[in-house]
Design a protein around this motif. Sequence first.
Motif, PDB file in Angstrom:
ATOM      1  N   ARG A 203     121.332 -62.503  63.394  1.00  0.00           N
ATOM      2  CA  ARG A 203     122.667 -61.966  63.142  1.00  0.00           C
ATOM      3  C   ARG A 203     123.209 -61.309  64.413  1.00  0.00           C
ATOM      4  NH1 ARG A 203     121.855 -59.756  56.861  1.00  0.00           N
ATOM      5  NH2 ARG A 203     121.613 -61.864  55.996  1.00  0.00           N
ATOM      6  N   SER A 204     123.166 -62.104  65.464  1.00  0.00           N
ATOM      7  CA  SER A 204     123.584 -61.599  66.769  1.00  0.00           C
ATOM      8  C   SER A 204     124.451 -62.640  67.468  1.00  0.00           C
ATOM      9  CB  SER A 204     122.368 -61.279  67.634  1.00  0.00           C
ATOM     10  OG  SER A 204     121.668 -62.471  67.993  1.00  0.00           O
ATOM     11  N   ILE A 205     125.106 -62.192  68.538  1.00  0.00           N
ATOM     12  CA  ILE A 205     125.801 -63.089  69.444  1.00  0.00           C
ATOM     13  C   ILE A 205     125.050 -63.047  70.767  1.00  0.00           C
ATOM     14  CG2 ILE A 205     127.968 -63.660  70.588  1.00  0.00           C
ATOM     15  CD1 ILE A 205     127.947 -63.866  67.483  1.00  0.00           C
ATOM     16  N   ASP A 206     124.568 -64.194  71.186  1.00  0.00           N
ATOM     17  CA  ASP A 206     123.805 -64.311  72.425  1.00  0.00           C
ATOM     18  C   ASP A 206     124.653 -65.013  73.476  1.00  0.00           C
ATOM     19  OD1 ASP A 206     121.786 -63.292  70.857  1.00  0.00           O
ATOM     20  OD2 ASP A 206     120.654 -65.159  70.736  1.00  0.00           O
ATOM     21  N   ARG A 207     124.412 -64.649  74.725  1.00  0.00           N
ATOM     22  CA  ARG A 207     125.079 -65.315  75.838  1.00  0.00           C
ATOM     23  C   ARG A 207     124.043 -66.043  76.669  1.00  0.00           C
ATOM     24  NH1 ARG A 207     128.902 -61.668  79.182  1.00  0.00           N
ATOM     25  NH2 ARG A 207     126.972 -60.550  79.606  1.00  0.00           N
ATOM     26  N   LEU A 208     124.293 -67.309  76.950  1.00  0.00           N
ATOM     27  CA  LEU A 208     123.434 -68.121  77.803  1.00  0.00           C
ATOM     28  C   LEU A 208     124.156 -68.322  79.122  1.00  0.00           C
ATOM     29  CD1 LEU A 208     120.800 -69.760  78.001  1.00  0.00           C
ATOM     30  CD2 LEU A 208     122.024 -71.687  76.986  1.00  0.00           C
ATOM     31  N   THR A 209     123.635 -67.729  80.183  1.00  0.00           N
ATOM     32  CA  THR A 209     124.324 -67.723  81.474  1.00  0.00           C
ATOM     33  C   THR A 209     124.041 -69.003  82.257  1.00  0.00           C
ATOM     34  OG1 THR A 209     122.545 -66.726  82.776  1.00  0.00           O
ATOM     35  CG2 THR A 209     123.974 -65.217  81.527  1.00  0.00           C
ATOM     36  N   PRO A 210     124.845 -69.298  83.279  1.00  0.00           N
ATOM     37  CA  PRO A 210     124.573 -70.464  84.122  1.00  0.00           C
ATOM     38  C   PRO A 210     123.233 -70.389  84.838  1.00  0.00           C
ATOM     39  CG  PRO A 210     126.838 -69.750  84.406  1.00  0.00           C
ATOM     40  CD  PRO A 210     126.148 -68.682  83.606  1.00  0.00           C
ATOM     41  N   GLU A 211     122.685 -69.184  84.961  1.00  0.00           N
ATOM     42  CA  GLU A 211     121.364 -69.033  85.602  1.00  0.00           C
ATOM     43  C   GLU A 211     120.224 -69.243  84.609  1.00  0.00           C
ATOM     44  OE1 GLU A 211     124.520 -67.480  87.785  1.00  0.00           O
ATOM     45  OE2 GLU A 211     123.833 -66.667  85.847  1.00  0.00           O
ATOM     46  N   GLY A 212     120.549 -69.505  83.343  1.00  0.00           N
ATOM     47  CA  GLY A 212     119.515 -69.787  82.368  1.00  0.00           C
ATOM     48  C   GLY A 212     118.977 -68.571  81.642  1.00  0.00           C
ATOM     49  N   VAL A 213     119.680 -67.460  81.689  1.00  0.00           N
ATOM     50  CA  VAL A 213     119.242 -66.247  81.002  1.00  0.00           C
ATOM     51  C   VAL A 213     119.978 -66.128  79.677  1.00  0.00           C
ATOM     52  CG1 VAL A 213     119.147 -63.716  81.081  1.00  0.00           C
ATOM     53  CG2 VAL A 213     118.699 -65.055  83.146  1.00  0.00           C
ATOM     54  N   ARG A 214     119.233 -65.926  78.594  1.00  0.00           N
ATOM     55  CA  ARG A 214     119.872 -65.673  77.309  1.00  0.00           C
ATOM     56  C   ARG A 214     119.736 -64.202  76.978  1.00  0.00           C
ATOM     57  NH1 ARG A 214     117.123 -68.274  73.095  1.00  0.00           N
ATOM     58  NH2 ARG A 214     116.917 -66.484  71.710  1.00  0.00           N
ATOM     59  N   GLU A 215     120.868 -63.561  76.709  1.00  0.00           N
ATOM     60  CA  GLU A 215     120.873 -62.138  76.409  1.00  0.00           C
ATOM     61  C   GLU A 215     121.645 -61.871  75.129  1.00  0.00           C
ATOM     62  OE1 GLU A 215     122.888 -60.093  79.548  1.00  0.00           O
ATOM     63  OE2 GLU A 215     124.503 -61.557  79.649  1.00  0.00           O
ATOM     64  N   THR A 216     121.219 -60.864  74.392  1.00  0.00           N
ATOM     65  CA  THR A 216     121.894 -60.468  73.171  1.00  0.00           C
ATOM     66  C   THR A 216     123.027 -59.513  73.520  1.00  0.00           C
ATOM     67  OG1 THR A 216     119.912 -60.718  71.814  1.00  0.00           O
ATOM     68  CG2 THR A 216     121.647 -59.284  70.962  1.00  0.00           C
ATOM     69  N   LEU A 217     124.258 -59.902  73.171  1.00  0.00           N
ATOM     70  CA  LEU A 217     125.409 -59.045  73.438  1.00  0.00           C
ATOM     71  C   LEU A 217     125.614 -58.033  72.321  1.00  0.00           C
ATOM     72  CD1 LEU A 217     128.070 -61.555  74.816  1.00  0.00           C
ATOM     73  CD2 LEU A 217     126.419 -60.172  76.085  1.00  0.00           C
ATOM     74  N   ILE A 218     125.419 -58.492  71.088  1.00  0.00           N
ATOM     75  CA  ILE A 218     125.629 -57.614  69.940  1.00  0.00           C
ATOM     76  C   ILE A 218     124.770 -58.114  68.793  1.00  0.00           C
ATOM     77  CG2 ILE A 218     127.581 -58.902  68.964  1.00  0.00           C
ATOM     78  CD1 ILE A 218     128.888 -56.122  68.427  1.00  0.00           C
ATOM     79  N   GLN A 219     124.224 -57.178  68.004  1.00  0.00           N
ATOM     80  CA  GLN A 219     123.442 -57.523  66.816  1.00  0.00           C
ATOM     81  C   GLN A 219     123.877 -56.590  65.702  1.00  0.00           C
ATOM     82  OE1 GLN A 219     120.898 -55.816  64.929  1.00  0.00           O
ATOM     83  NE2 GLN A 219     120.831 -57.633  63.605  1.00  0.00           N
ATOM     84  N   ASP A 220     124.190 -57.171  64.536  1.00  0.00           N
ATOM     85  CA  ASP A 220     124.675 -56.352  63.426  1.00  0.00           C
ATOM     86  C   ASP A 220     124.401 -57.105  62.123  1.00  0.00           C
ATOM     87  OD1 ASP A 220     126.665 -55.175  61.457  1.00  0.00           O
ATOM     88  OD2 ASP A 220     127.116 -53.938  63.226  1.00  0.00           O
ATOM     89  N   ASN A 221     123.831 -56.425  61.145  1.00  0.00           N
ATOM     90  CA  ASN A 221     123.489 -57.080  59.890  1.00  0.00           C
ATOM     91  C   ASN A 221     124.702 -57.498  59.077  1.00  0.00           C
ATOM     92  OD1 ASN A 221     120.764 -57.042  60.340  1.00  0.00           O
ATOM     93  ND2 ASN A 221     120.384 -55.188  59.175  1.00  0.00           N
ATOM     94  N   ARG A 222     125.891 -57.067  59.475  1.00  0.00           N
ATOM     95  CA  ARG A 222     127.108 -57.549  58.814  1.00  0.00           C
ATOM     96  C   ARG A 222     127.428 -58.989  59.193  1.00  0.00           C
ATOM     97  NH1 ARG A 222     131.264 -52.989  60.617  1.00  0.00           N
ATOM     98  NH2 ARG A 222     129.947 -53.150  62.489  1.00  0.00           N
ATOM     99  N   LEU A 223     126.854 -59.484  60.265  1.00  0.00           N
ATOM    100  CA  LEU A 223     127.121 -60.844  60.730  1.00  0.00           C
ATOM    101  C   LEU A 223     126.241 -61.822  59.959  1.00  0.00           C
ATOM    102  CD1 LEU A 223     127.368 -60.219  64.586  1.00  0.00           C
ATOM    103  CD2 LEU A 223     129.239 -60.452  62.926  1.00  0.00           C
ATOM    104  N   ILE A 224     126.560 -62.006  58.681  1.00  0.00           N
ATOM    105  CA  ILE A 224     125.754 -62.863  57.816  1.00  0.00           C
ATOM    106  C   ILE A 224     126.135 -64.319  58.075  1.00  0.00           C
ATOM    107  CG2 ILE A 224     125.046 -63.347  55.454  1.00  0.00           C
ATOM    108  CD1 ILE A 224     126.047 -60.541  54.713  1.00  0.00           C
TER     109      ILE A 224
END
Length: 371
Positions: free
Chosen positions: A298-319
Amino acid sequence: MQRREFISGSLAAICLASPVLAFAKSATRPALQRFAQSPWLTNGIAVATDGACFLNFPRFQGHFKSPALARITEKGPVAFPGNQWNRWQPGDDGVNTLVNVNACHIFGDNLLWVVDQGAAEGEKTSPGAAKLIAFDRTSGEVKKLIRFDKTSLPEGGAPNDLRIHGSFIYVTDSGLGGIIIHDLASGKTVRRLSSSPLLRKPENAVQRGFKGRVLQDAGGKKPAVHSDVIEVTADGEWLYYATPTGPLYRIRTALLRDAALSDAMLEKQLEKVADIPSIGGSAIDAAGNLYLSNVEKRSIDRLTPEGVRETLIQDNRLITPDALVIDKSGWMYIPAPQIEAIGTNNHGKDETHAPWYVYRFRLAEESPKRR
């Protein structure tokens, strides 16, 4: 979720030297805001530069009473365009009504594009009912209507989502697997990679919900959704796609449009970018960062051009977070349609509940805005 990712391609125009896809946590998390609510299950939002917003409503089993498409007003969603297009009823052929709208988009002009799969969940699609429609978002007038014949969309196919670059519309087929390309200039439509297993859900992959729960119906049947999410880079050079289970692939758009190349030849040009968790939707920015709605966390992840995946936001409302939109001001919009709780994904029991919400959060100032 295991935080291990592997990559054999690259994002944007950057080639990665390492085969390992790094995973990073954002140092700070933005605040999630409730933006809109709906009495009907919504999995897509379109946002215009002047702030006008629209919602689409897919018709899953038990969710047939929506108008399929609506404008957001101060009083809530109002059917759009508000005429025969919103008057589908079970039993109608759906040729000239909106039946099962799975995506809506505004690409910087006055047109609202919608993808209509042409049949409610579990129903057979009538000839001509699967379609793309571009409405004038002010008047509701139909400006473009594109139907699919049996060559571009064989029986069992389901147009899922679209992206437009120049005169070309790119559409994923999640029913059979494949990419449909329509040239607005010539009016011609072609189907590519329909025979490739790389456009279909991998045999050993399962679609998951929150905390990795396997999605299945009362009889244990698991969803088999094929090529689904789609993105095109700002320069139009690359097309990215994935099934909801991953992996994420890319291919050069020029190759897809090359009539001299067979599907077998095209398949050899597909580049695997990354293994990913179960996702509902995606977005891309001008710098080539891909944003993934991670259903398992239940998160939004960003996958960068350098190949790094990072969590921008996590919230249990994002069902079951779904289709993502980035507006010109740097807001990310996220519908939460609760799809993991519909009967076909939840052992036959529909545990969705109204209202359904669309959330948003502000991307960091240094993040490139929507292209």
